[in-house]
Motif scaffolding. Sequence first.
Motif, PDB file in Angstrom:
ATOM      1  N   GLU A  78      39.197  40.026  28.118  1.00 28.40           N
ATOM      2  CA  GLU A  78      39.167  40.952  29.258  1.00 28.40           C
ATOM      3  C   GLU A  78      37.766  41.076  29.852  1.00 28.40           C
ATOM      4  N   GLU A  79      36.732  41.103  29.010  1.00 23.59           N
ATOM      5  CA  GLU A  79      35.363  41.256  29.511  1.00 23.59           C
ATOM      6  C   GLU A  79      34.907  40.046  30.329  1.00 23.59           C
ATOM      7  N   SER A  80      35.585  38.916  30.200  1.00 18.83           N
ATOM      8  CA  SER A  80      35.290  37.745  31.027  1.00 18.83           C
ATOM      9  C   SER A  80      36.103  37.761  32.319  1.00 18.83           C
ATOM     10  N   ASN A  82      37.582  40.420  33.794  1.00 18.42           N
ATOM     11  CA  ASN A  82      37.395  41.617  34.600  1.00 18.42           C
ATOM     12  C   ASN A  82      36.214  42.419  34.044  1.00 18.42           C
ATOM     13  N   PRO A  83      34.992  41.905  34.211  1.00 17.20           N
ATOM     14  CA  PRO A  83      33.844  42.598  33.613  1.00 17.20           C
ATOM     15  C   PRO A  83      33.593  43.953  34.276  1.00 17.20           C
ATOM     16  N   GLU A  85      30.702  45.397  34.622  1.00 16.67           N
ATOM     17  CA  GLU A  85      29.507  45.197  35.447  1.00 16.67           C
ATOM     18  C   GLU A  85      29.421  43.709  35.789  1.00 16.67           C
ATOM     19  N   ILE A  87      28.303  40.021  35.852  1.00 20.15           N
ATOM     20  CA  ILE A  87      27.573  39.212  34.880  1.00 20.15           C
ATOM     21  C   ILE A  87      26.501  38.452  35.655  1.00 20.15           C
ATOM     22  N   THR A 101      34.527  31.975  27.586  1.00 18.85           N
ATOM     23  CA  THR A 101      35.776  32.457  28.184  1.00 18.85           C
ATOM     24  C   THR A 101      36.993  31.846  27.491  1.00 18.85           C
TER      25      THR A 101
END
Length: 126
Positions: A78-80, A82-83, A85, A87, A101
């Motif tokens: 998820e952080e890749s 829909n970060p 902030e 990147i 990813t």
Amino acid sequence: MKIKLFPFLTNDLLEASVKGDVITINRETIDLSGIPAGYRLPGSAVGNRFFLDTDYIERVDGVLNFTLLLPVHWDSPEESRNPAEPIIIDIQSGAVPFPDTTPPIAPIVELPTFIEEPENGGFEPA
């Protein structure tokens, strides 16, 4: 260089390295040294599919700033995808350290083994 990453659903691979004002993306060398301070160039002008077409390549305080598409899969972390902030990678030289990813590997679930017993519960006829 300051490289902002924009997640993009694709199976393409992305590898890049930087040396001065030159970035090499998947073995294609792109020289950005011709962009003077205070000017900007549309990402589409570079002709590389990883540059975000709707963003600009610009030099701010002597540093090149631009956005690249970051390949992600539907099941990437998820952080890749829909970060929280943006990147941003700040790099002067060397391989660009893109975030991993790779989708997580699904756990292997072992099913229990059942031993069939005879219908009579294991009793033998007398």
